[in-house]
Design a protein around this motif. Sequence first.
Motif: not given
Length: 214
Positions: A55-58, A111-114, A136-138
């Motif tokens: 969801s975050g990556m989208i 990159l973090m979500f990946l 870090i991703g959020l």
Amino acid sequence: MQQELLWFQEVQKIAQPRYIKEKNKKGKIPEQIFSNSHKGLLQEGEKWLKHTAQSGMIVSTLIATVVFAAAFTLPGGTNNSGIPNDLQYTSFLIFVLADGLALFSSIVAILMFLSILTSRYAENDFLKSLPLKLMIGLASLFFSMITMMIAFSFTFVLAYHDYRLKWVPFLISVFSFLPIFVFAFQQFPLLFDTFSSTYWSRTDMFQPNRHMLY
């Protein structure tokens, strides 16, 4: 899963060394027993992390696409030499800076979500590696949303800088930050819980009790 791993590690610290590798009647050591009894919890944690990362990556990819396109469609256009027409305005410099920060932070979030999606999901990864990547991703996603909205707002400032229409960019700026407050309201509890569970839980869970009975 993280809390269970912390408890297991603390028990290992206080247990006698010979018990750590001692086998039970089925020939299994404590680590194997722990892994077998927590397979379901490990799978649930992996499923939840993958869903959150996807969801975050989208959203991060969408933000990166928008701000990347905005970098090549500058407000006010350019002259015959390719120089932006609004280069002399401070609002234009703020737009460029905010757009660049939004692009960089959204890429960091991607990159973090990946890295979460491609993780091994080993037991020890749930202690710090995966929670740190999630935080870090959020945080990067939230920062990219803020800077994207700043760039969006200053686009209207440049478009409606006429003194008769100054209320237009102000009104747009106010409403453009509403999604950020909604996102913060929904995701900040998760970010706070992840941070406290990763860096404070060990201190809170295993702090010696100072209350003494006399």
